[in-house]
Design a protein around this motif. Structure first.
Motif, mmCIF file in Angstrom:
data_model
loop_
_atom_site.group_PDB
_atom_site.id
_atom_site.type_symbol
_atom_site.label_atom_id
_atom_site.label_comp_id
_atom_site.label_asym_id
_atom_site.label_seq_id
_atom_site.Cartn_x
_atom_site.Cartn_y
_atom_site.Cartn_z
ATOM 1 N N LEU A 68 59.214 44.643 49.314
ATOM 2 C CA LEU A 68 57.835 44.504 49.815
ATOM 3 C C LEU A 68 58.224 43.455 50.911
ATOM 4 C CD1 LEU A 68 56.509 43.755 46.145
ATOM 5 C CD2 LEU A 68 55.664 45.503 47.605
ATOM 6 N N PRO A 69 58.277 43.923 52.087
ATOM 7 C CA PRO A 69 58.512 43.073 53.370
ATOM 8 C C PRO A 69 57.442 42.144 53.684
ATOM 9 C CG PRO A 69 58.183 45.455 53.911
ATOM 10 C CD PRO A 69 57.976 45.311 52.676
ATOM 11 N N LEU A 87 62.104 41.386 46.437
ATOM 12 C CA LEU A 87 62.765 42.629 45.957
ATOM 13 C C LEU A 87 62.470 42.849 44.472
ATOM 14 C CD1 LEU A 87 64.276 44.698 47.853
ATOM 15 C CD2 LEU A 87 66.303 43.815 46.783
ATOM 16 N N LEU A 88 62.106 43.774 43.868
ATOM 17 C CA LEU A 88 61.895 43.829 42.351
ATOM 18 C C LEU A 88 63.091 44.742 41.814
ATOM 19 C CD1 LEU A 88 58.189 44.337 42.097
ATOM 20 C CD2 LEU A 88 59.500 42.230 42.287
ATOM 21 N N ARG A 96 73.820 43.275 43.561
ATOM 22 C CA ARG A 96 74.347 41.898 44.054
ATOM 23 C C ARG A 96 73.322 41.432 45.139
ATOM 24 N NH1 ARG A 96 78.859 44.498 43.884
ATOM 25 N NH2 ARG A 96 79.149 43.926 46.192
ATOM 26 N N PRO A 97 72.863 40.267 45.131
ATOM 27 C CA PRO A 97 72.151 40.063 46.618
ATOM 28 C C PRO A 97 72.825 40.200 47.623
ATOM 29 C CG PRO A 97 71.558 38.288 44.758
ATOM 30 C CD PRO A 97 72.723 39.422 44.197
ATOM 31 N N SER A 98 74.177 40.007 47.702
ATOM 32 C CA SER A 98 74.979 40.202 48.852
ATOM 33 C C SER A 98 75.119 41.548 49.296
ATOM 34 C CB SER A 98 76.667 39.347 48.380
ATOM 35 O OG SER A 98 76.991 40.184 47.712
ATOM 36 N N LEU A 151 63.521 37.116 48.514
ATOM 37 C CA LEU A 151 63.569 36.470 47.052
ATOM 38 C C LEU A 151 63.625 37.656 46.100
ATOM 39 C CD1 LEU A 151 63.138 34.236 45.173
ATOM 40 C CD2 LEU A 151 60.661 34.950 44.942
ATOM 41 N N PHE A 152 64.931 37.736 45.335
ATOM 42 C CA PHE A 152 65.147 38.785 44.320
ATOM 43 C C PHE A 152 64.270 38.356 43.211
ATOM 44 C CE2 PHE A 152 68.237 38.868 47.535
ATOM 45 C CZ PHE A 152 68.638 40.080 47.806
#
Length: 236
Positions: A68-69, A87-88, A96-98, A151-152
């Motif tokens: 969701l941007p 991000l869901l 991984r967020p990276s 944000l994850f």
């Protein structure tokens, strides 16, 4: 609910990922990073309703990443902290967020799709989550992480469903609050109690607010009579 989305199938090495985004941006919905300051997710009726739908869709789509941007939305001058995308992702996907920036660069030429949500099924699983939310061995809360302006929220079926019902409540009851027709925001719900407890000196807070978009005359509080145009001499 039917949600029109863009579907992407980016690859990283031998792995293919499924990523969906809203077909139309949530122009009047913004999110402040709760890991930097107080987290505040604030939107209008359309934005919060569609967010509820995307959380519901994420609940039952554990192999799909929902992007969701929200940084593209209209800025809210009073919102705390830095604006972020959302991000869901299911815990089981192991993202991984990276790894997200490389995936995000591959989100080009998405295909139009329509996905459906089942509100009754969402409510049933949200109820299951509520029954055991306060148990000590509950480990599948939403785990927040932040990276690359995003944000994850890592979670699982029942907690995503519970968050969906919170957002649906905010969308439905936001217009009932006082002064929303004057442009004020109102705190209407919270996702804080669905988040994994913070082990640092403070808990992570993520509240949900409602704010109508201008012009505010289009907002009619539930239960109030619909306005009618005055009759002219020609229509008498």
């Amino acid at each position: 609910m039917r949600l029109k989305v863009r579907e992407f199938r980016p690859r990283t090495g031998p792995h293919e990922h499924r990523v969906v985004q809203p077909w139309l941006p949530l122009r009047h919905t913004t999110l402040s990073n709760p890991l930097v300051d107080w987290g505040y997710l604030v939107g209008d009726h359309d934005g919060l309703s569609r967010l509820a739908g995307f959380f519901s869709f994420a609940a039952f789509s554990r192999h799909t990443i929902v992007h969701l941007p929200l940084r593209q939305s209209l800025p809210r001058p009073y919102a705390p902290g830095e604006p972020v995308d959302l991000l869901l992702v299911h815990h089981s996907l192991g993202l991984r967020p990276s790894a997200w920036p490389a995936l995000r660069r591959r989100l080009t030429h998405g295909n139009p799709q329509t996905v459906r949500t089942d509100e009754a099924r969402t409510a049933a699983h949200a109820s299951r989550w509520t029954e055991r939310r306060d148990q000590r061995d509950t480990r599948d809360r939403l785990r927040p992480a932040a990276h690359a302006g995003t944000l994850f929220l890592f979670g699982s079926r029942d907690v995503f469903a519970a968050a969906s019902t919170e957002l649906a409540y905010a969308a439905g009851n936001g217009p009932r609050q006082k002064r929303v027709t004057q442009g004020y925001d109102t705190l209407i719900a919270s996702l804080t109690h669905h988040l994994e407890p913070e082990r640092a000196w403070r808990a992570t807070e993520l509240d949900v607010g409602f704010q109508a978009y201008p012009p505010y005359a289009h907002v009619r509080r539930p239960g109030s009579p619909a306005s009618r145009r005055s009759r002219t001499a020609a229509s008498a």
